[in-house]
Scaffold this motif. Structure first.
Motif, PDB file in Angstrom:
ATOM      1  N   MET A 226       0.823  -1.205   0.000  1.00 24.79           N
ATOM      2  CA  MET A 226       0.000   0.000   0.000  1.00 24.79           C
ATOM      3  C   MET A 226       0.861   1.260   0.000  1.00 24.79           C
ATOM      4  N   ARG A 230       0.852   4.215  -2.756  1.00 24.84           N
ATOM      5  CA  ARG A 230       0.618   5.606  -2.333  1.00 24.84           C
ATOM      6  C   ARG A 230       1.766   6.497  -2.769  1.00 24.84           C
ATOM      7  N   LEU A 237      -7.745   2.785  -3.906  1.00 25.25           N
ATOM      8  CA  LEU A 237      -7.133   1.492  -3.631  1.00 25.25           C
ATOM      9  C   LEU A 237      -8.131   0.379  -3.894  1.00 25.25           C
ATOM     10  N   ALA A 274      -4.919   2.004   5.236  1.00 21.84           N
ATOM     11  CA  ALA A 274      -5.382   2.896   4.173  1.00 21.84           C
ATOM     12  C   ALA A 274      -5.699   4.285   4.718  1.00 21.84           C
ATOM     13  N   PHE A 279      -5.177   7.286   1.741  1.00 27.91           N
ATOM     14  CA  PHE A 279      -6.000   6.949   0.576  1.00 27.91           C
ATOM     15  C   PHE A 279      -7.361   7.627   0.724  1.00 27.91           C
ATOM     16  N   VAL A 282     -11.511   3.372  -1.146  1.00 24.16           N
ATOM     17  CA  VAL A 282     -11.149   1.959  -1.185  1.00 24.16           C
ATOM     18  C   VAL A 282     -12.331   1.168  -1.740  1.00 24.16           C
TER      19      VAL A 282
END
Length: 417
Positions: A226, A230, A237, A274, A279, A282
Motif C-alpha cells: 500500500m 501511495r 485502492l 489505508a 488513501f 477503497v
C-alpha cells in the motif's frame, strides 16, 4: 495392527541421484514482510507421493526412498518415504507432512496410501482412517465421498498412472486408499465438524504447496504494498482478499490488478493502514464467504479466529421474512453457496443480500470512521455478483479500465439464477 518396515534404499541408486539433484526444491522460501519463511507441502502432495511409492512397490516390486512430485504450483517437491508394507495384491507407503513454517495442525502427521488391485478398471481414490467423510451438500466432493478434494484426487491418479505405465493404467483396476491415522483427533482442531465432514481431516491443496502465514509479517507486507502504491500517487485502492477476489475483479470486472493489494484475512488492518496512508477511496471485491463475516463485524476472517458466515445469512434471511424452516436450512448449510441456494429457492436472495450489504457498509464505514470512502462488491463463483454497497457501482466505473464489462453484464437477476 500394522507391520511397517522402514523404507530401504537397496534398489534406489537412481532415486538417490534425483534426491541429491532436487534437494534444493525442498528449501523453497517466501519473504513475508521482513521474514524469510520456508514453504511446506500439502496433504494432497503427501497423498500423491505415498500413492506413487506404493504403486511402484506393488506393480514393479521396487521400493523407492523418495518421490519427486510436480505440484500444480510448478514446484517439484522431493518427498521421503518413511514407512512401507506389502502383501498379496497390495502395497502401502507413508510420508510425513511438512508444513514448513506454517502453523498447520497437520504438520508431522503420517499420510498413508494403500494401493491394491481391484476388479473395476481404472484408478479409484477413497479415504480410510482419519480422512473425513462428506455429510452435507455444497462441498468439493459429494455426500458420502471421502474428503479428498479435486486437485489432490487428480494428483494421486496421475502419480499412480505414471507408475502403471501412463496410458495403460486404464486397463488396470487399482484402488488407492488414503489414511491419516492422526486425523481422527486432529479433526477436532479444524472446522471440518462444522462443515459436515466427519471422522477425520480433509486432503486439501490447490497448489500442492503450503505457503506460511505469519500474521505480523503478512500485515507488514500488505502495508508495504500500500505504501508503494501511495508513493506512486495513488489515491484510490482496490482490495481483494485472495485469488477468488483477484480472479473475479480481473476477469469479470476488468479491473487493473497491478494497482490492487491482497488483504488476505486482514480487512481491519488493511483499512486502518489505508486511513493512515491517506488513501481517499477503497473498493473491496470479495467472495461472500469472507464478506459475510465482515458484515457480521469480523475484521480478521481467518477460520481460526471466527466463522459467522451462515449465521449472518440466516439472520438477514429472517429479517426479510424467511420462514423458520428456511432459516434452519441456512444455519445447516455447509457453505455460503448452499445457503444462497436456500435463499434463491425462497425467492429472498435479492432482499436478503440487500440487507447484508447494508450491514456490510455499516461495518466498513464504522471501521474507517469517516477517514475515507470505502465500498464493496460481493460475489459468488456460482451466482455471480450478489450486491454493491451504495457507492460501489460509481466507484467501479471510475476505477474501471478500458474494455471493462458494463455493469448490466455483471449485475442483475441472471447472475443469481
Amino acid at each position: 495392527m500394522r507391520t511397517i518396515r522402514a523404507a530401504s534404499s537397496a534398489n534406489a541408486s537412481s532415486w538417490l541421484t534425483i534426491i541429491r539433484t532436487q534437494m534444493k526444491q525442498l528449501e523453497e522460501y517466501i519473504t513475508v514482510g521482513t521474514k524469510r519463511m520456508r514453504c511446506g507441502y500439502t496433504t494432497g502432495t503427501c497423498a500423491s507421493a505415498a500413492a506413487r511409492a506404493a504403486s511402484e512397490l506393488l506393480l514393479r516390486g521396487e521400493l523407492v526412498p523418495a518421490v519427486v512430485v510436480s505440484t500444480p504450483a510448478g514446484i517439484d517437491v522431493v518427498v521421503e518415504i518413511e514407512e512401507h508394507d506389502s502383501g498379496d495384491g497390495w502395497a502401502e507407503c507413508a510420508v510425513r507432512k511438512d508444513s514448513g513454517d506454517d502453523p498447520d495442525v497437520t504438520n508431522g502427521a503420517l499420510v498413508y496410501a494403500r494401493v491394491e488391485r481391484c476388479d473395476e478398471p481404472g484408478i479409484h481414490v477413497d479415504g480410510g482412517v482419519g480422512v473425513g467423510r462428506v455429510t452435507r451438500e455444497g462441498l468439493d466432493q459429494p455426500v458420502g465421498a471421502a474428503a479428498i478434494n479435486s486437485t489432490p484426487r487428480k494428483m494421486i491418479a496421475e502419480q499412480v498412472a505414471e507408475a502403471a505405465g501412463g496410458a495403460d493404467a486404464g486397463d488396470l483396476g487399482l484402488l488407492v486408499t488414503i489414511s491419516i491415522p492422526a486425523g481422527v483427533e486432529l479433526a477436532a482442531k479444524t472446522f471440518n465438524p462444522r462443515l459436515g465432514i466427519e471422522g477425520g481431516i480433509s486432503v486439501l491443496g490447490t497448489s500442492g504447496i503450503v505457503r506460511p502465514m505469519s500474521e505480523d509479517a503478512l500485515i507488514s507486507s500488505i502495508e508495504l504494498e500500500m505504501k508503494t502504491l501511495r508513493a506512486r500517487g495513488a489515491t484510490d485502492l482496490l482490495v481483494v482478499p485472495g485469488n477468488y477476489g483477484r480472479d473475479f475483479a480481473c476477469g469479470q470486472l476488468s479491473l487493473n490488478m497491478d494497482e490492487a493489494v491482497s488483504c488476505s484475512n486482514y480487512f481491519g488492518a488493511t483499512l486502518d493502514a489505508a486511513c493512515v496512508l491517506g488513501f481517499a477511496r477503497v473498493l473491496i471485491v470479495g467472495h461472500i464467504g469472507k464478506m459475510a463475516k465482515v458484515a457480521g463485524g469480523i475484521m480478521n476472517t481467518h477460520s481460526r479466529v471466527a466463522d459467522c458466515r451462515v449465521e449472518v445469512l440466516a439472520a438477514h434471511a429472517a429479517l426479510v421474512g424467511a420462514t423458520q424452516d428456511a432459516v434452519r436450512q441456512i444455519m445447516g448449510a455447509a457453505t455460503t453457496d448452499a445457503a444462497l441456494d436456500v435463499l434463491i429457492a425462497c425467492g429472498l436472495e435479492e432482499a436478503a443480500m440487500q440487507s447484508v450489504m447494508e450491514s456490510l457498509a455499516d461495518k466498513l464505514n464504522h471501521r474507517v470512521a469517516g477517514a475515507l470512502q470505502v465500498e464493496a462488491i460481493v460475489f459468488s463463483n456460482v451466482h455471480g455478483v450478489l450486491g454493491y454497497t451504495p457507492g460501489a457501482a460509481a466507484l467501479l466505473e471510475e476505477m474501471g479500465q478500458k474494455g471493462q464489462a458494463p455493469l448490466s453484464q455483471v449485475d442483475g437477476k441472471e447472475d443469481l439464477a
